[in-house]
Write a protein that holds these residues in place. Sequence first.
Motif, short mmCIF file in Angstrom:
data_model
loop_
_atom_site.label_atom_id
_atom_site.label_comp_id
_atom_site.label_asym_id
_atom_site.label_seq_id
_atom_site.Cartn_x
_atom_site.Cartn_y
_atom_site.Cartn_z
N SER A 58 0.83 -1.21 0.00
CA SER A 58 0.00 0.00 0.00
C SER A 58 0.86 1.25 0.00
O SER A 58 0.60 2.19 -0.76
N ASN A 59 1.89 1.27 0.83
CA ASN A 59 2.78 2.43 0.87
C ASN A 59 3.56 2.58 -0.43
O ASN A 59 3.81 3.70 -0.88
N GLY A 65 2.50 6.77 -6.84
CA GLY A 65 1.55 7.79 -7.28
C GLY A 65 2.02 9.21 -6.99
O GLY A 65 1.93 10.10 -7.85
N VAL A 66 2.53 9.43 -5.79
CA VAL A 66 3.02 10.76 -5.42
C VAL A 66 4.25 11.13 -6.26
O VAL A 66 4.35 12.25 -6.77
N THR A 67 5.17 10.17 -6.43
CA THR A 67 6.37 10.43 -7.23
C THR A 67 6.01 10.73 -8.68
O THR A 67 6.56 11.65 -9.30
N ALA A 72 5.65 14.53 -12.99
CA ALA A 72 4.89 15.11 -14.09
C ALA A 72 4.79 16.62 -13.94
O ALA A 72 4.92 17.37 -14.93
N ALA A 73 4.58 17.10 -12.73
CA ALA A 73 4.49 18.54 -12.51
C ALA A 73 5.85 19.21 -12.76
O ALA A 73 5.91 20.31 -13.31
N TYR A 74 6.92 18.55 -12.38
CA TYR A 74 8.27 19.10 -12.57
C TYR A 74 8.64 19.12 -14.05
O TYR A 74 9.18 20.11 -14.56
N LEU A 75 8.37 18.04 -14.76
CA LEU A 75 8.74 17.95 -16.17
C LEU A 75 7.83 18.76 -17.08
O LEU A 75 8.19 19.02 -18.23
N LYS A 76 6.67 19.14 -16.59
CA LYS A 76 5.74 19.95 -17.38
C LYS A 76 6.37 21.31 -17.72
O LYS A 76 6.11 21.88 -18.77
N ASN A 77 7.21 21.79 -16.87
CA ASN A 77 7.86 23.08 -17.10
C ASN A 77 8.92 23.00 -18.20
O ASN A 77 9.29 24.03 -18.76
#
Length: 79
Positions: A58-59, A65-67, A72-77
């Motif tokens: 589970s962890n 998911g968090v990674t 994705a948010a970091y590479l979007k830039n």
Amino acid sequence: MRTDFDFPKKDLIGPVVFRPSFANGEKININQAWSLFFTAGQDDNILGQQVELGRFFSNLLIAVGVTGTLLAAYLKNFA
């Protein structure tokens, strides 16, 4: 020789979740849930009874998911 093994054949072949002993609304632990996931509903005790392995999976799922979200948010830039 007398045995108490009196299950109908249809209950032995099908998935665990459709057997009468696996009643609707029965609470299962985290290991049983992951065991059912990994075996496609065929066996609910493949990971044993200790909950540490279930918590690990589970962890691990949460960490992936968090990674993935942060990556994705970091590479979007950069795209």
